[in-house]
Write a protein that holds these residues in place. Structure first.
Motif, PDB file in Angstrom:
ATOM      1  N   ASN A   1       0.961  -1.588  -6.371  1.00 29.81           N
ATOM      2  CA  ASN A   1       1.749  -0.394  -6.212  1.00 29.81           C
ATOM      3  C   ASN A   1       2.250  -0.205  -5.366  1.00 29.81           C
ATOM      4  O   ASN A   1       0.921   0.574  -4.592  1.00 29.81           O
ATOM      5  CB  ASN A   1       0.885   0.164  -7.325  1.00 29.81           C
ATOM      6  N   PRO A   2       3.200  -0.559  -5.241  1.00 29.58           N
ATOM      7  CA  PRO A   2       3.827   0.005  -3.487  1.00 29.58           C
ATOM      8  C   PRO A   2       3.416   1.160  -2.711  1.00 29.58           C
ATOM      9  O   PRO A   2       2.876   1.522  -1.576  1.00 29.58           O
ATOM     10  CB  PRO A   2       4.504  -0.282  -2.430  1.00 29.58           C
ATOM     11  N   GLU A   3       3.579   2.677  -4.265  1.00 25.90           N
ATOM     12  CA  GLU A   3       3.551   4.242  -3.640  1.00 25.90           C
ATOM     13  C   GLU A   3       1.671   4.316  -3.224  1.00 25.90           C
ATOM     14  O   GLU A   3       1.317   4.602  -2.881  1.00 25.90           O
ATOM     15  CB  GLU A   3       3.960   4.584  -4.959  1.00 25.90           C
ATOM     16  N   GLU A   4       1.422   3.417  -3.707  1.00 26.29           N
ATOM     17  CA  GLU A   4      -0.225   3.641  -4.063  1.00 26.29           C
ATOM     18  C   GLU A   4      -1.310   3.054  -2.980  1.00 26.29           C
ATOM     19  O   GLU A   4      -2.241   3.717  -1.434  1.00 26.29           O
ATOM     20  CB  GLU A   4      -1.130   2.444  -4.709  1.00 26.29           C
ATOM     21  N   VAL A   5      -0.720   1.639  -1.518  1.00 31.31           N
ATOM     22  CA  VAL A   5      -0.233   1.311  -0.747  1.00 31.31           C
ATOM     23  C   VAL A   5      -0.028   2.210   0.093  1.00 31.31           C
ATOM     24  O   VAL A   5      -1.232   2.393   1.559  1.00 31.31           O
ATOM     25  CB  VAL A   5      -0.474   0.084  -0.522  1.00 31.31           C
ATOM     26  N   CYS A   6       1.010   2.825   0.259  1.00 35.17           N
ATOM     27  CA  CYS A   6       1.537   3.041   1.525  1.00 35.17           C
ATOM     28  C   CYS A   6       0.610   4.679   1.556  1.00 35.17           C
ATOM     29  O   CYS A   6      -0.042   5.372   2.631  1.00 35.17           O
ATOM     30  CB  CYS A   6       2.759   3.413   0.926  1.00 35.17           C
ATOM     31  N   GLY A   7       0.291   5.692  -0.099  1.00 37.06           N
ATOM     32  CA  GLY A   7      -0.688   6.458   0.405  1.00 37.06           C
ATOM     33  C   GLY A   7      -1.721   6.632   0.901  1.00 37.06           C
ATOM     34  O   GLY A   7      -2.332   6.987   1.901  1.00 37.06           O
ATOM     35  N   TYR A   8      -2.013   5.519   0.569  1.00 40.21           N
ATOM     36  CA  TYR A   8      -3.269   4.392   1.173  1.00 40.21           C
ATOM     37  C   TYR A   8      -3.604   4.292   3.015  1.00 40.21           C
ATOM     38  O   TYR A   8      -4.756   5.018   3.859  1.00 40.21           O
ATOM     39  CB  TYR A   8      -4.427   2.938   0.622  1.00 40.21           C
TER      40      TYR A   8
ATOM     41  N   ALA B   1       6.189   7.513  13.480  1.00 39.72           N
ATOM     42  CA  ALA B   1       6.877   6.374  13.245  1.00 39.72           C
ATOM     43  C   ALA B   1       5.996   5.939  12.078  1.00 39.72           C
ATOM     44  O   ALA B   1       6.614   5.027  11.329  1.00 39.72           O
ATOM     45  CB  ALA B   1       7.455   5.867  14.494  1.00 39.72           C
ATOM     46  N   PHE B   2       4.982   5.348  12.799  1.00 37.25           N
ATOM     47  CA  PHE B   2       4.392   4.162  11.645  1.00 37.25           C
ATOM     48  C   PHE B   2       3.848   4.791  10.613  1.00 37.25           C
ATOM     49  O   PHE B   2       3.966   3.811   9.506  1.00 37.25           O
ATOM     50  CB  PHE B   2       2.836   4.577  12.552  1.00 37.25           C
ATOM     51  N   HIS B   3       4.105   6.071  10.018  1.00 36.03           N
ATOM     52  CA  HIS B   3       4.329   6.420   9.018  1.00 36.03           C
ATOM     53  C   HIS B   3       5.422   6.306   7.880  1.00 36.03           C
ATOM     54  O   HIS B   3       5.089   5.339   6.642  1.00 36.03           O
ATOM     55  CB  HIS B   3       3.520   8.121   8.942  1.00 36.03           C
ATOM     56  N   GLN B   4       6.263   6.594   8.580  1.00 43.02           N
ATOM     57  CA  GLN B   4       7.473   5.876   8.566  1.00 43.02           C
ATOM     58  C   GLN B   4       7.598   4.548   8.014  1.00 43.02           C
ATOM     59  O   GLN B   4       8.306   3.984   7.025  1.00 43.02           O
ATOM     60  CB  GLN B   4       9.079   6.067   9.257  1.00 43.02           C
ATOM     61  N   LEU B   5       7.316   3.731   8.725  1.00 46.78           N
ATOM     62  CA  LEU B   5       7.260   1.837   8.453  1.00 46.78           C
ATOM     63  C   LEU B   5       6.038   2.206   7.331  1.00 46.78           C
ATOM     64  O   LEU B   5       7.241   0.829   6.192  1.00 46.78           O
ATOM     65  CB  LEU B   5       5.916   1.783  10.057  1.00 46.78           C
ATOM     66  N   PHE B   6       4.978   2.547   6.955  1.00 48.24           N
ATOM     67  CA  PHE B   6       4.869   1.945   6.085  1.00 48.24           C
ATOM     68  C   PHE B   6       4.929   2.602   4.239  1.00 48.24           C
ATOM     69  O   PHE B   6       5.865   1.939   3.312  1.00 48.24           O
ATOM     70  CB  PHE B   6       2.992   3.089   5.787  1.00 48.24           C
ATOM     71  N   LYS B   7       5.925   3.850   4.590  1.00 44.50           N
ATOM     72  CA  LYS B   7       7.355   4.184   3.552  1.00 44.50           C
ATOM     73  C   LYS B   7       7.997   3.691   3.554  1.00 44.50           C
ATOM     74  O   LYS B   7       8.524   3.063   2.059  1.00 44.50           O
ATOM     75  CB  LYS B   7       7.300   5.472   3.856  1.00 44.50           C
ATOM     76  N   ALA B   8       9.092   2.388   4.325  1.00 47.04           N
ATOM     77  CA  ALA B   8      10.212   1.551   4.582  1.00 47.04           C
ATOM     78  C   ALA B   8       9.515   0.780   3.554  1.00 47.04           C
ATOM     79  O   ALA B   8      10.128  -0.678   3.415  1.00 47.04           O
ATOM     80  CB  ALA B   8      10.088   1.691   5.692  1.00 47.04           C
ATOM     81  N   CYS B   9       8.476   0.692   2.932  1.00 46.02           N
ATOM     82  CA  CYS B   9       7.724  -0.877   2.895  1.00 46.02           C
ATOM     83  C   CYS B   9       7.782  -1.078   1.506  1.00 46.02           C
ATOM     84  O   CYS B   9       6.972  -0.012   0.384  1.00 46.02           O
ATOM     85  CB  CYS B   9       6.206  -1.295   3.626  1.00 46.02           C
ATOM     86  N   SER B  10       7.939  -1.723   0.452  1.00 44.04           N
ATOM     87  CA  SER B  10       7.178  -1.970  -0.835  1.00 44.04           C
ATOM     88  C   SER B  10       7.015  -3.330  -1.614  1.00 44.04           C
ATOM     89  O   SER B  10       7.142  -3.778  -2.691  1.00 44.04           O
ATOM     90  CB  SER B  10       9.620  -2.232  -1.092  1.00 44.04           C
ATOM     91  N   HIS B  11       6.392  -4.134  -0.416  1.00 41.22           N
ATOM     92  CA  HIS B  11       5.586  -4.984  -1.034  1.00 41.22           C
ATOM     93  C   HIS B  11       4.315  -5.452  -0.018  1.00 41.22           C
ATOM     94  O   HIS B  11       4.984  -5.330   1.157  1.00 41.22           O
ATOM     95  CB  HIS B  11       6.538  -6.104  -0.858  1.00 41.22           C
ATOM     96  N   PHE B  12       3.402  -4.345  -0.557  1.00 44.61           N
ATOM     97  CA  PHE B  12       1.804  -5.466   0.414  1.00 44.61           C
ATOM     98  C   PHE B  12       1.578  -6.351  -0.087  1.00 44.61           C
ATOM     99  O   PHE B  12       1.505  -6.379  -1.202  1.00 44.61           O
ATOM    100  CB  PHE B  12       1.454  -4.273   0.378  1.00 44.61           C
ATOM    101  N   THR B  13       0.569  -6.603   0.847  1.00 40.18           N
ATOM    102  CA  THR B  13      -0.203  -8.041   0.009  1.00 40.18           C
ATOM    103  C   THR B  13      -1.496  -7.876   1.302  1.00 40.18           C
ATOM    104  O   THR B  13      -2.142  -7.521   2.535  1.00 40.18           O
ATOM    105  CB  THR B  13      -0.161  -9.746   0.573  1.00 40.18           C
ATOM    106  N   TYR B  14      -2.181  -7.845   0.264  1.00 37.86           N
ATOM    107  CA  TYR B  14      -3.559  -8.212   0.966  1.00 37.86           C
ATOM    108  C   TYR B  14      -4.755  -8.967   1.157  1.00 37.86           C
ATOM    109  O   TYR B  14      -4.864 -10.078   0.779  1.00 37.86           O
ATOM    110  CB  TYR B  14      -4.935  -6.880  -0.161  1.00 37.86           C
ATOM    111  N   ARG B  15      -4.892  -9.170   2.357  1.00 36.07           N
ATOM    112  CA  ARG B  15      -5.358 -10.482   2.563  1.00 36.07           C
ATOM    113  C   ARG B  15      -7.205 -10.832   3.697  1.00 36.07           C
ATOM    114  O   ARG B  15      -6.927 -10.567   4.752  1.00 36.07           O
ATOM    115  CB  ARG B  15      -4.201 -10.951   3.783  1.00 36.07           C
ATOM    116  N   PRO B  16      -7.705 -11.044   2.308  1.00 37.90           N
ATOM    117  CA  PRO B  16      -9.157 -11.054   3.449  1.00 37.90           C
ATOM    118  C   PRO B  16      -9.188 -11.831   4.380  1.00 37.90           C
ATOM    119  O   PRO B  16      -8.586 -13.268   4.355  1.00 37.90           O
ATOM    120  CB  PRO B  16     -10.271 -11.554   2.002  1.00 37.90           C
TER     121      PRO B  16
END
Ligand code: FAD
Length: 396
Positions: A258-265, A276-291
């Motif tokens: 859920n991109p909105e949840e990750v963006c909020g985090y 500008a960094f928050h704008q970057l997160f908001k512009a993203c529609s696909h996140f991947t968590y990589r340990p």
């Protein structure tokens, strides 16, 4: 007079390379130049099945050297991303701490400090296009391997089978073939990355687009790190690194689909950072968590006579700008050992290769793992140290 006869270890032998990343493809190319019978079994459905990721920089003594040996430097010079090796370091308020953009163009090919960047997909295309037609067998995700009648039988997820005399595992960090050599598992470093992709940064996050200007942008402050890199197709990739408990993806309660949840985090985590960094997160529609995991290299495996591994399959380590370069250098060493005529049999050639590979990867891996906190959560002291290193002060 006695003449020494070159031993051709690969004569009438079929070689299966499993995994068509930079390591596996470089190996296929180098072996084919020596006349070997090679197939590459790759999980992806086809050459364009997925975006390969952001850019990688190749180094004079490793990646570039391998391309030179593979006769692919001209192709590389056409496809590399001129100027993408520039970098800018900023703090959390976007104040510039170090700007390499003004020195852009100070190095070029032939200079050992030159680290030209290339889109991963372009690098892959160069290597694939250099192979004999039909070398890469797509949609071939290896699931099991059996040794019978002096041959390896491979089974793939799509229901097909193939056999070979020699198997080389180049399938990256989740290597199946590694299990046939060792039961040493990868270990969590304590750090992870949240990766984001943005296809059109010019309109979706113009401030960041202006700031990174098709080079590398590193933002550091408040013990946090954020890296932004261009992609060859005009998009960008960013990596938000931090120290997290193991399995944080599961225990955090965040739904990474859920991109909105990750963006909020991320907006919350990077609280106080430049908008500008928050704008970057908001512009993203696909996140991947990589340990970020690594293979402990202190413990080695016993060389076998007909199977080995290279690249991330052999020595996974956290990102340090070396991974692709090391995988390609492994390919060169392995190809040389198998085709030089210097070894009596394949096992001796594999042993010589594995010794070189371990000796090279071990110190780099140890250093990277020891410095993981400086990378993922840098404090003031580590930021200053990093800036000194980036400024070219080698003594730091
Ligand atoms: C976030 C991040 C950033 C990085 N940045 C850089 C950088 O800037 N510079 C750099 O040098 N390195 C970087 N690295 C490291 C680099 O990506 C790896 O070290 C490098 O790609 C390893 O190459 P490889 O050929 O060994 O494996 P991979 O590149 O992982 O290729 C493996 C291939 O095998 C295929 N495969 C997987 N499983 C199977 C299977 N079962 N059967 C068949 N095929 C399979 C995959 O589809 C893939 O094509 C980064 C890594 C990460 C995680």
């Amino acid at each position: 007079m006695e003449t020494s006869k070159k031993i051709n270890l690969l004569h009438e032998r079929q070689i299966a390379i499993v995994g068509g990343g930079p390591g596996g493809l470089a190996l296929a190319r180098l072996l084919q130049l020596e006349g070997a019978n090679v197939k590459v079994y790759e999980r992806d459905a086809n050459q364009k099945a997925r975006i390969q990721g952001a850019i990688v920089d190749l180094h004079y003594h490793s990646g570039l050297k391998v391309l030179e040996e593979a006769g692919l430097m001209d192709a590389f010079k056409i496809r590399y991303m001129q100027g993408a090796d520039r970098f800018r370091v900023v703090d959390q308020r976007a104040n510039i701490l170090l700007d390499d953009f003004i020195q852009s163009g100070r190095y070029t090919f032939g200079d050992e400090h030159f680290r030209p960047e290339i889109d991963r997909g372009a690098l892959r295309d160069i290597l694939i296009d250099s192979l004999l037609p039909g070398t890469v067998i797509w949609d071939s995700q290896l699931i099991t391997l059996n040794f019978s009648n002096d041959r390896w039988e491979m089974q793939f997820r799509n229901g097909t089978f193939a056999s070979s005399d020699l198997v080389i595992g180049c399938e990256g960090y989740r290597s199946r073939i590694r299990e046939y050599l060792t039961d040493i598992k990868s270990v969590y470093t304590g750090a992870a990355i949240i990766q984001g992709e943005i296809d059109d940064p010019k309109t979706a996050c113009p401030e960041i687009d202006h700031m990174f200007n098709n080079g590398n942008l590193m933002a550091m402050g408040q013990e946090k790190m954020l890296t932004v890199q261009p992609r060859g197709d005009g998009g960008l990739t960013f990596y938000a690194a931090a120290m997290y408990p193991e399995n944080w993806e599961k225990i955090s309660g965040i739904n990474f689909n859920n991109p909105e949840e990750v963006c909020g985090y991320l907006i919350n985590f990077y609280n106080g950072w430049h908008p500008a960094f928050h704008q970057l997160f908001k512009a993203c529609s696909h996140f991947t968590y990589r340990p970020l995991n690594y293979h402990p290299l202190k413990l080695r495996w016993q060389t076998r006579s007909n199977i080995t591994i290279l690249g991330d399959a052999a020595h996974l380590m956290p990102p340090n700008g070396e991974g692709v370069n090391l995988a390609m250098l492994d390919a060169l060493d392995l190809s040389n050992c198998l085709t030089s005529g210097a070894y009596q049999n394949i096992e001796a050639a594999l042993k010589a290769y594995e010794e070189m590979m371990f000796a090279r990867a071990y110190p780099i891996s140890e250093e990277t793992v020891a410095g993981i906190k400086d990378f993922a959560s840098p404090n003031e002291e580590s930021i200053q140290k990093l800036i000194q290193i980036f400024s070219g002060n080698e003594n730091v």
